[in-house]
Write a protein that holds these residues in place. Sequence first.
Motif, PDB file in Angstrom:
ATOM      1  N   VAL A  78       0.406   1.100   3.983  1.00 45.82           N
ATOM      2  CA  VAL A  78      -0.375   1.964   3.094  1.00 45.82           C
ATOM      3  C   VAL A  78       0.451   3.179   2.684  1.00 45.82           C
ATOM      4  O   VAL A  78       0.410   3.627   1.537  1.00 45.82           O
ATOM      5  CB  VAL A  78      -1.682   2.406   3.780  1.00 45.82           C
ATOM      6  CG1 VAL A  78      -2.435   3.416   2.918  1.00 45.82           C
ATOM      7  CG2 VAL A  78      -2.554   1.195   4.077  1.00 45.82           C
ATOM      8  N   GLY A  79       1.234   3.697   3.621  1.00 46.28           N
ATOM      9  CA  GLY A  79       2.056   4.861   3.339  1.00 46.28           C
ATOM     10  C   GLY A  79       3.344   4.556   2.607  1.00 46.28           C
ATOM     11  O   GLY A  79       4.110   5.475   2.291  1.00 46.28           O
ATOM     12  N   VAL A  80       3.606   3.283   2.336  1.00 44.90           N
ATOM     13  CA  VAL A  80       4.824   2.881   1.625  1.00 44.90           C
ATOM     14  C   VAL A  80       4.601   2.870   0.118  1.00 44.90           C
ATOM     15  O   VAL A  80       5.459   3.305  -0.663  1.00 44.90           O
ATOM     16  CB  VAL A  80       5.291   1.487   2.101  1.00 44.90           C
ATOM     17  CG1 VAL A  80       6.405   0.965   1.204  1.00 44.90           C
ATOM     18  CG2 VAL A  80       5.744   1.538   3.547  1.00 44.90           C
ATOM     19  N   LEU A  81       3.441   2.378  -0.309  1.00 44.79           N
ATOM     20  CA  LEU A  81       3.234   2.089  -1.733  1.00 44.79           C
ATOM     21  C   LEU A  81       3.322   3.331  -2.598  1.00 44.79           C
ATOM     22  O   LEU A  81       3.891   3.296  -3.692  1.00 44.79           O
ATOM     23  CB  LEU A  81       1.895   1.385  -1.917  1.00 44.79           C
ATOM     24  CG  LEU A  81       1.772   0.029  -1.209  1.00 44.79           C
ATOM     25  CD1 LEU A  81       0.376  -0.549  -1.390  1.00 44.79           C
ATOM     26  CD2 LEU A  81       2.827  -0.949  -1.713  1.00 44.79           C
ATOM     27  N   ASP A  82       2.748   4.457  -2.137  1.00 40.19           N
ATOM     28  CA  ASP A  82       2.811   5.673  -2.951  1.00 40.19           C
ATOM     29  C   ASP A  82       4.240   6.159  -3.107  1.00 40.19           C
ATOM     30  O   ASP A  82       4.660   6.590  -4.188  1.00 40.19           O
ATOM     31  CB  ASP A  82       1.918   6.763  -2.349  1.00 40.19           C
ATOM     32  CG  ASP A  82       2.257   7.111  -0.914  1.00 40.19           C
ATOM     33  OD1 ASP A  82       2.899   6.290  -0.222  1.00 40.19           O
ATOM     34  OD2 ASP A  82       1.872   8.212  -0.470  1.00 40.19           O
ATOM     35  N   LYS A  83       5.022   6.068  -2.039  1.00 40.89           N
ATOM     36  CA  LYS A  83       6.411   6.543  -2.097  1.00 40.89           C
ATOM     37  C   LYS A  83       7.253   5.656  -3.010  1.00 40.89           C
ATOM     38  O   LYS A  83       8.143   6.137  -3.730  1.00 40.89           O
ATOM     39  CB  LYS A  83       6.974   6.609  -0.682  1.00 40.89           C
ATOM     40  CG  LYS A  83       6.195   7.591   0.201  1.00 40.89           C
ATOM     41  CD  LYS A  83       6.523   7.422   1.668  1.00 40.89           C
ATOM     42  CE  LYS A  83       5.674   8.347   2.532  1.00 40.89           C
ATOM     43  NZ  LYS A  83       4.217   8.087   2.436  1.00 40.89           N
ATOM     44  N   GLN A 111     -11.873   0.919  -4.012  1.00 40.78           N
ATOM     45  CA  GLN A 111     -11.684   0.232  -2.735  1.00 40.78           C
ATOM     46  C   GLN A 111     -11.926  -1.268  -2.888  1.00 40.78           C
ATOM     47  O   GLN A 111     -11.177  -2.096  -2.355  1.00 40.78           O
ATOM     48  CB  GLN A 111     -12.637   0.802  -1.681  1.00 40.78           C
ATOM     49  CG  GLN A 111     -12.455   0.196  -0.290  1.00 40.78           C
ATOM     50  CD  GLN A 111     -11.055   0.415   0.253  1.00 40.78           C
ATOM     51  OE1 GLN A 111     -10.594   1.542   0.361  1.00 40.78           O
ATOM     52  NE2 GLN A 111     -10.352  -0.661   0.577  1.00 40.78           N
ATOM     53  N   ALA A 112     -12.962  -1.633  -3.636  1.00 43.48           N
ATOM     54  CA  ALA A 112     -13.251  -3.050  -3.856  1.00 43.48           C
ATOM     55  C   ALA A 112     -12.110  -3.739  -4.607  1.00 43.48           C
ATOM     56  O   ALA A 112     -11.770  -4.893  -4.315  1.00 43.48           O
ATOM     57  CB  ALA A 112     -14.565  -3.200  -4.628  1.00 43.48           C
ATOM     58  N   ILE A 113     -11.504  -3.036  -5.551  1.00 42.94           N
ATOM     59  CA  ILE A 113     -10.384  -3.610  -6.311  1.00 42.94           C
ATOM     60  C   ILE A 113      -9.187  -3.836  -5.393  1.00 42.94           C
ATOM     61  O   ILE A 113      -8.531  -4.877  -5.451  1.00 42.94           O
ATOM     62  CB  ILE A 113     -10.015  -2.698  -7.494  1.00 42.94           C
ATOM     63  CG1 ILE A 113     -11.144  -2.687  -8.519  1.00 42.94           C
ATOM     64  CG2 ILE A 113      -8.709  -3.155  -8.149  1.00 42.94           C
ATOM     65  CD1 ILE A 113     -11.003  -1.613  -9.586  1.00 42.94           C
ATOM     66  N   ALA A 114      -8.886  -2.858  -4.535  1.00 40.89           N
ATOM     67  CA  ALA A 114      -7.769  -3.022  -3.596  1.00 40.89           C
ATOM     68  C   ALA A 114      -8.010  -4.200  -2.665  1.00 40.89           C
ATOM     69  O   ALA A 114      -7.089  -4.973  -2.361  1.00 40.89           O
ATOM     70  CB  ALA A 114      -7.573  -1.735  -2.792  1.00 40.89           C
ATOM     71  N   ASP A 115      -9.253  -4.367  -2.211  1.00 42.85           N
ATOM     72  CA  ASP A 115      -9.585  -5.503  -1.344  1.00 42.85           C
ATOM     73  C   ASP A 115      -9.470  -6.829  -2.096  1.00 42.85           C
ATOM     74  O   ASP A 115      -9.009  -7.833  -1.536  1.00 42.85           O
ATOM     75  CB  ASP A 115     -11.008  -5.339  -0.791  1.00 42.85           C
ATOM     76  CG  ASP A 115     -11.134  -4.202   0.217  1.00 42.85           C
ATOM     77  OD1 ASP A 115     -10.101  -3.800   0.795  1.00 42.85           O
ATOM     78  OD2 ASP A 115     -12.257  -3.709   0.415  1.00 42.85           O
ATOM     79  N   SER A 170      -6.664   1.441  -0.590  1.00 45.08           N
ATOM     80  CA  SER A 170      -5.780   0.403  -0.061  1.00 45.08           C
ATOM     81  C   SER A 170      -6.591  -0.743   0.499  1.00 45.08           C
ATOM     82  O   SER A 170      -7.737  -0.568   0.933  1.00 45.08           O
ATOM     83  CB  SER A 170      -4.866   0.979   1.026  1.00 45.08           C
ATOM     84  OG  SER A 170      -5.633   1.468   2.106  1.00 45.08           O
ATOM     85  N   GLY A 171      -5.991  -1.945   0.496  1.00 44.16           N
ATOM     86  CA  GLY A 171      -6.597  -3.098   1.128  1.00 44.16           C
ATOM     87  C   GLY A 171      -6.286  -3.114   2.612  1.00 44.16           C
ATOM     88  O   GLY A 171      -5.715  -2.176   3.161  1.00 44.16           O
TER      89      GLY A 171
END
Length: 552
Positions: free
Chosen positions: A64-69, A17-21, A56-57
């Motif tokens: 958020v729901g776009v990146l995985d797809k 989580q910290a990395i995404a932020d 996710s950040g």
Amino acid sequence: MNRIDIFTLEIVQNSLQAIADEMFEAMRKAAMSPVIYEVLDMGTGITDAQGEIASSGAGIPAFVGVLDKAVKQILVHHPLPGEIEEGDVFITNDPHSGGVTHLNDVVLAMPVFAQGRLVAWTANIAHWNDVGGMVPGSLSTDATEIFQEGLRLASVKLISRGQPIRSVLQILRANTRMPDFMEGDMWAGISAVRSGAARIRELTEKYGSDLFLAAMEDFMDLGEKVSLKALQDSPCGQFDMEELQDDGQVFKVSVHINKTQMIIDLRDNPAQCQGPTNLSRDGAVVAAQMAFKSVTAPQGVTNGGTFRPLQVLTTPGTLFDAQVPAAEGFYFENLIRVHDLILRCLASHFPERVPAGNFASVCATIIGGLHPDTGRVFTLVEPEIGGWGGEKGRDGNNAMYSGLHGETYNCPVEVCEARYGLYVERVELNDEPGGHGKYRGGRGLCIDYRVRSDASFLTCGYTRSTIPPWGMNGGSDGTPNYVTVIRTTGEHERYAMASSIVLNAGDLVRIRTGAGGGYGNPAERDPAAVLDDVKNGYLDAATAEAVYGIRV
């Protein structure tokens, strides 16, 4: 391997989580466009090796729901081994091929390797001002196929083994009206995925790749458990809703809930249209995921496991599962229509979690032209804020972004006037009456933009311009969203979905976003609250007497 202790798992999971932020901050601080660094029309995330979202950040919840797809589609186009190597960065934006949204939203994704093994992906998405197409800003309400909306990028390798692919960069620069902004925003995104990848490699070096992978799998399982626990406490059954839309169409949803699954059925809906409001199936899934999260465990973790109990049904060729070559530039209005429709369907069954209807529109406002001071092309891209619905025990929030946009911000007046050829003459709460109830709906905004140069243009994409936000339990409906252009001659023109409206120096563009729906019988509102509403400018004296029976 042996069971990992809970403390190490927690450290690894919180590190993700910290990395995404950190990726989010890196991108925000380096971006060139105010729509990214001020509005935060962007998102960052980390997926596992298979493309399941792990963290996710901040930014836009729908992203958020776009990146995985997008990552999953990259894996389809570039199978392992051989075509995905350390140091690569991929670019994609095509909603018909994993890009999910529209061509302006560009995804950058980077594979992360540890000891020669693919262990994760870092990814981000952001709105680029112009990607070609038939009009400046790339969004046209006249588009009838996606080829008119700009450059399609379907999982293209942008950087190979750390080195930019010159031919791809040349294609990108040649297909935008704002190449300097494009390039600045692109490198900001690249820096973000690279910084995230470096942090993940540090994490795997510290704990080992096996433990890292096991921790991600455990986190996914936790997401599933949280959702299943929430379903255990949810009402079971089949719930149906249909709703009339601004253009006369009727949208329908059926939601089936049992103790282990939620099925959102969107199959019985209109055929895909000739215009640009179509939604990809992935986009419909994102809308369903957001609604599912809202009514199950909104405060819990969100990752790939969270949505394992969710099934979304669509029919190819319909508005919510559009096929090539459907235009999708204004996809966001139907994504938010689906999200709002599902919430309305479930509102009476989840009264503690779902308020009355909100203004439920991105209210995309695009004003462009030549800056009168610099002569440079400018394009303001501004999603607007509006009112949320009242709910049991409290009034709705004033001037907040829609559920799609979430943790984003409006562009400060000072930045807007400096970067764009406009004056912002007014920003205040919308005083149009509506949204009355025991708990009133929040107020929308009224914003006045004064145009400073001839041959400028306006494009807007608003829904809930005819059918207002819905009230609950006897509360009244809210107010509509719309744009008025006031010419120097005094002539007024009203718009909701329109593009390339010619503006000249001195013309005024007035934005009005709606009030949310009210909750409960207005006659039961606390008289002191009514007097406060009048004092604060939320309500005029005449409406206070007519609706609430309070004389001021």
